[in-house]
Design an enzyme around this catalytic site. Structure first.
Site, PDB file in Angstrom:
ATOM      1  N   LYS A  13      35.775  50.899  37.575  1.00 17.86           N
ATOM      2  CA  LYS A  13      37.127  51.294  37.141  1.00 17.86           C
ATOM      3  C   LYS A  13      37.689  50.304  36.118  1.00 17.86           C
ATOM      4  O   LYS A  13      38.204  50.692  35.075  1.00 17.86           O
ATOM      5  CB  LYS A  13      38.094  51.363  38.343  1.00 17.86           C
ATOM      6  CG  LYS A  13      37.662  52.271  39.462  1.00 17.86           C
ATOM      7  CD  LYS A  13      38.673  52.286  40.599  1.00 17.86           C
ATOM      8  CE  LYS A  13      38.875  50.949  41.261  1.00 17.86           C
ATOM      9  NZ  LYS A  13      37.717  50.439  42.025  1.00 17.86           N
ATOM     10  N   ARG A  88      46.334  53.014  46.255  1.00 17.42           N
ATOM     11  CA  ARG A  88      45.193  52.841  47.157  1.00 17.42           C
ATOM     12  C   ARG A  88      45.508  53.310  48.567  1.00 17.42           C
ATOM     13  O   ARG A  88      44.654  53.198  49.446  1.00 17.42           O
ATOM     14  CB  ARG A  88      44.877  51.364  47.229  1.00 17.42           C
ATOM     15  CG  ARG A  88      43.638  50.948  46.469  1.00 17.42           C
ATOM     16  CD  ARG A  88      43.629  49.458  46.555  1.00 17.42           C
ATOM     17  NE  ARG A  88      42.372  48.850  46.471  1.00 17.42           N
ATOM     18  CZ  ARG A  88      41.916  48.268  45.366  1.00 17.42           C
ATOM     19  NH1 ARG A  88      42.574  48.368  44.246  1.00 17.42           N
ATOM     20  NH2 ARG A  88      40.797  47.620  45.403  1.00 17.42           N
ATOM     21  N   ARG A 127      28.355  40.793  39.877  1.00 17.24           N
ATOM     22  CA  ARG A 127      29.491  40.665  38.945  1.00 17.24           C
ATOM     23  C   ARG A 127      29.856  39.202  38.719  1.00 17.24           C
ATOM     24  O   ARG A 127      29.863  38.398  39.637  1.00 17.24           O
ATOM     25  CB  ARG A 127      30.717  41.398  39.503  1.00 17.24           C
ATOM     26  CG  ARG A 127      31.962  41.139  38.659  1.00 17.24           C
ATOM     27  CD  ARG A 127      33.070  42.092  38.922  1.00 17.24           C
ATOM     28  NE  ARG A 127      33.485  42.123  40.313  1.00 17.24           N
ATOM     29  CZ  ARG A 127      34.326  43.018  40.799  1.00 17.24           C
ATOM     30  NH1 ARG A 127      34.827  43.944  40.023  1.00 17.24           N
ATOM     31  NH2 ARG A 127      34.659  42.989  42.069  1.00 17.24           N
ATOM     32  N   ARG A 160      33.792  36.265  42.036  1.00 12.54           N
ATOM     33  CA  ARG A 160      35.033  36.462  42.785  1.00 12.54           C
ATOM     34  C   ARG A 160      34.806  36.187  44.271  1.00 12.54           C
ATOM     35  O   ARG A 160      33.746  36.512  44.796  1.00 12.54           O
ATOM     36  CB  ARG A 160      35.520  37.905  42.604  1.00 12.54           C
ATOM     37  CG  ARG A 160      36.531  38.044  41.493  1.00 12.54           C
ATOM     38  CD  ARG A 160      36.856  39.456  41.143  1.00 12.54           C
ATOM     39  NE  ARG A 160      37.189  40.339  42.252  1.00 12.54           N
ATOM     40  CZ  ARG A 160      37.573  41.610  42.104  1.00 12.54           C
ATOM     41  NH1 ARG A 160      37.682  42.122  40.885  1.00 12.54           N
ATOM     42  NH2 ARG A 160      37.845  42.362  43.140  1.00 12.54           N
ATOM     43  N   ARG A 171      35.615  45.696  52.193  1.00 13.94           N
ATOM     44  CA  ARG A 171      36.308  46.469  51.147  1.00 13.94           C
ATOM     45  C   ARG A 171      35.869  47.931  51.158  1.00 13.94           C
ATOM     46  O   ARG A 171      36.687  48.833  50.944  1.00 13.94           O
ATOM     47  CB  ARG A 171      36.041  45.832  49.775  1.00 13.94           C
ATOM     48  CG  ARG A 171      36.822  44.552  49.582  1.00 13.94           C
ATOM     49  CD  ARG A 171      36.214  43.671  48.521  1.00 13.94           C
ATOM     50  NE  ARG A 171      36.323  44.234  47.194  1.00 13.94           N
ATOM     51  CZ  ARG A 171      35.573  43.844  46.166  1.00 13.94           C
ATOM     52  NH1 ARG A 171      34.655  42.909  46.335  1.00 13.94           N
ATOM     53  NH2 ARG A 171      35.751  44.383  44.982  1.00 13.94           N
TER      54      ARG A 171
HETATM   55  P1  AP5 Z   1      34.184  46.745  37.692  1.00 12.75           P
HETATM   56  O1  AP5 Z   1      34.534  47.488  36.462  1.00 12.75           O
HETATM   57  O2  AP5 Z   1      34.707  45.361  37.866  1.00 12.75           O
HETATM   58  O3  AP5 Z   1      34.452  47.647  38.976  1.00 12.75           O
HETATM   59  P2  AP5 Z   1      35.818  48.040  39.680  1.00 12.75           P
HETATM   60  O4  AP5 Z   1      35.703  49.454  40.108  1.00 12.75           O
HETATM   61  O5  AP5 Z   1      36.985  47.665  38.832  1.00 12.75           O
HETATM   62  O6  AP5 Z   1      35.685  47.129  40.949  1.00 12.75           O
HETATM   63  P3  AP5 Z   1      36.690  46.103  41.629  1.00 12.75           P
HETATM   64  O7  AP5 Z   1      35.871  45.379  42.665  1.00 12.75           O
HETATM   65  O8  AP5 Z   1      37.426  45.240  40.646  1.00 12.75           O
HETATM   66  O9  AP5 Z   1      37.653  47.016  42.280  1.00 12.75           O
HETATM   67  P4  AP5 Z   1      38.390  46.722  43.512  1.00 12.75           P
HETATM   68  O10 AP5 Z   1      39.068  48.001  43.563  1.00 12.75           O
HETATM   69  O11 AP5 Z   1      37.734  46.332  44.760  1.00 12.75           O
HETATM   70  O12 AP5 Z   1      39.139  45.337  43.167  1.00 12.75           O
HETATM   71  P5  AP5 Z   1      40.564  45.051  42.618  1.00 12.75           P
HETATM   72  O13 AP5 Z   1      40.463  43.971  41.652  1.00 12.75           O
HETATM   73  O14 AP5 Z   1      41.252  46.305  42.226  1.00 12.75           O
HETATM   74  O15 AP5 Z   1      32.564  46.703  37.757  1.00 12.75           O
HETATM   75  C1  AP5 Z   1      31.894  46.025  38.807  1.00 12.75           C
HETATM   76  C2  AP5 Z   1      30.621  45.378  38.242  1.00 12.75           C
HETATM   77  O16 AP5 Z   1      29.732  46.415  37.798  1.00 12.75           O
HETATM   78  C3  AP5 Z   1      30.858  44.487  37.017  1.00 12.75           C
HETATM   79  O17 AP5 Z   1      29.978  43.400  37.068  1.00 12.75           O
HETATM   80  C4  AP5 Z   1      30.515  45.384  35.816  1.00 12.75           C
HETATM   81  O18 AP5 Z   1      30.020  44.635  34.714  1.00 12.75           O
HETATM   82  C5  AP5 Z   1      29.433  46.280  36.405  1.00 12.75           C
HETATM   83  N1  AP5 Z   1      29.465  47.631  35.859  1.00 12.75           N
HETATM   84  C6  AP5 Z   1      30.574  48.374  35.548  1.00 12.75           C
HETATM   85  N2  AP5 Z   1      30.197  49.588  35.104  1.00 12.75           N
HETATM   86  C7  AP5 Z   1      28.834  49.611  35.151  1.00 12.75           C
HETATM   87  C8  AP5 Z   1      27.846  50.604  34.821  1.00 12.75           C
HETATM   88  N3  AP5 Z   1      28.212  51.815  34.342  1.00 12.75           N
HETATM   89  N4  AP5 Z   1      26.541  50.291  35.013  1.00 12.75           N
HETATM   90  C9  AP5 Z   1      26.166  49.065  35.489  1.00 12.75           C
HETATM   91  N5  AP5 Z   1      27.053  48.096  35.811  1.00 12.75           N
HETATM   92  C10 AP5 Z   1      28.369  48.368  35.642  1.00 12.75           C
HETATM   93  O19 AP5 Z   1      41.288  44.548  43.956  1.00 12.75           O
HETATM   94  C11 AP5 Z   1      40.956  43.313  44.554  1.00 12.75           C
HETATM   95  C12 AP5 Z   1      41.789  43.129  45.815  1.00 12.75           C
HETATM   96  O20 AP5 Z   1      43.195  43.095  45.476  1.00 12.75           O
HETATM   97  C13 AP5 Z   1      41.685  44.250  46.866  1.00 12.75           C
HETATM   98  O21 AP5 Z   1      40.567  44.094  47.718  1.00 12.75           O
HETATM   99  C14 AP5 Z   1      43.017  44.099  47.598  1.00 12.75           C
HETATM  100  O22 AP5 Z   1      43.000  43.009  48.480  1.00 12.75           O
HETATM  101  C15 AP5 Z   1      43.982  43.772  46.465  1.00 12.75           C
HETATM  102  N6  AP5 Z   1      44.569  44.981  45.859  1.00 12.75           N
HETATM  103  C16 AP5 Z   1      44.389  45.426  44.587  1.00 12.75           C
HETATM  104  N7  AP5 Z   1      45.078  46.564  44.387  1.00 12.75           N
HETATM  105  C17 AP5 Z   1      45.692  46.858  45.562  1.00 12.75           C
HETATM  106  C18 AP5 Z   1      46.523  47.923  45.988  1.00 12.75           C
HETATM  107  N8  AP5 Z   1      46.858  48.934  45.171  1.00 12.75           N
HETATM  108  N9  AP5 Z   1      46.976  47.904  47.270  1.00 12.75           N
HETATM  109  C19 AP5 Z   1      46.677  46.895  48.103  1.00 12.75           C
HETATM  110  N10 AP5 Z   1      45.868  45.849  47.764  1.00 12.75           N
HETATM  111  C20 AP5 Z   1      45.386  45.835  46.502  1.00 12.75           C
END
Ligand code: AP5
Length: 218
Positions: A13, A88, A127, A160, A171
């Protein structure tokens, strides 16, 4: 363009939100990035959020809703936005709907990213992230030009704290229990677009750009 990127952790995402925001000149709002910034700055909110994030649990709704409300009121969102990682939970989705309805700017689309669990674990465990500018890389799939160094700002890349195996498992469980119900929520509202995100980054971007092009001017 006002869109939400929905999907399990690691489906890509954030990677695609950066590119779509640049292509369509809209704001990217990532609650994960906003929370990590608060943690780095050791604000009261950041100190509260860190515990939840390290364990892979969701930060309380009231905290993230407050952050997003503030961002949506920012002039940088005048052209539209991509919401990455928000909503979420159903209460977050309901609040977003209320806020946007009051502004008369409802969502155009909710893109549901789909990738197998096996690939998600590979993506998350490899990552590497930039703690300064938040750019994301991967040890196999998106290598930086110089190993361990951010292409964008030159900072050293880190893993991370929630990309450890045990936190990844939590997660994914949290996603199944609290976020997956949003698929039904948005399907009922006829906003959902499924997206096979298992291909290479450029290929996913091409499909995504095509599917979002009709909303360029909304
Ligand atoms: P990446 O693009 O980073 O994936 P992502 O879907 O953004 O994954 P995240 O882990 O960042 O999402 P998340 O939802 O768990 O974390 P967030 O930061 O929102 O890609 C992942 C990897 O794959 C990278 O290395 C990339 O290079 C690679 N990649 C990408 N596309 C690819 C492809 N097509 N092919 C191959 N490789 C690829 O949240 C973190 C924490 O914050 C949560 O756990 C929670 O505690 C808190 N939080 C955030 N938002 C909320 C909310 N709305 N409510 C409550 N808590 C929240």
């Amino acid at each position: 363009m006002r869109v939400v990127f929905l999907g399990a952790p690691g489906v890509g995402k954030g990677t695609q939100a950066d590119r779509i925001a640049a292509r369509f000149q809209v704001a990217k709002i990532s609650t994960g990035d906003l929370l990590r910034e608060a943690v780095r700055n050791q604000t009261t909110l950041g100190i509260e959020a860190k515990n939840y994030m390290d364990q892979g649990k969701l930060v309380p709704d009231a905290v993230v809703i407050g952050l997003v409300r503030e961002k949506l009121a920012d002039p940088s969102c005048a052209n539209g936005f991509v919401l990455d990682g928000f909503p979420r939970t159903v209460p977050q989705a309901e609040e977003l709907e209320r806020v946007l309805a009051l502004k008369g700017t409802p969502l155009d689309r909710v893109v549901n990213f789909q990738v197998s669990r096996e690939d998600i674990v590979k993506r998350l465990s490899g990552r590497r992230s930039c703690p300064k500018c938040q750019a994301t890389f991967h040890v196999d799939f998106a290598r930086p030009k110089v190993d361990g160094v951010c292409d964008r700002c030159g900072e050293s890349l880190v893993q991370r704290s929630d990309d450890r195996r045990d936190a990844i498992e939590t997660r994914l469980k949290v996603y199944d229990e609290q976020t997956a119900p949003l698929v039904h929520y948005y399907d009922e509202r006829k906003l959902l677009s499924p997206m096979d995100a298992s291909g290479a980054v450029d290929m996913v971007f091409q499909h995504l750009s095509q599917s979002l092009a009709p909303y360029r001017m909304t």
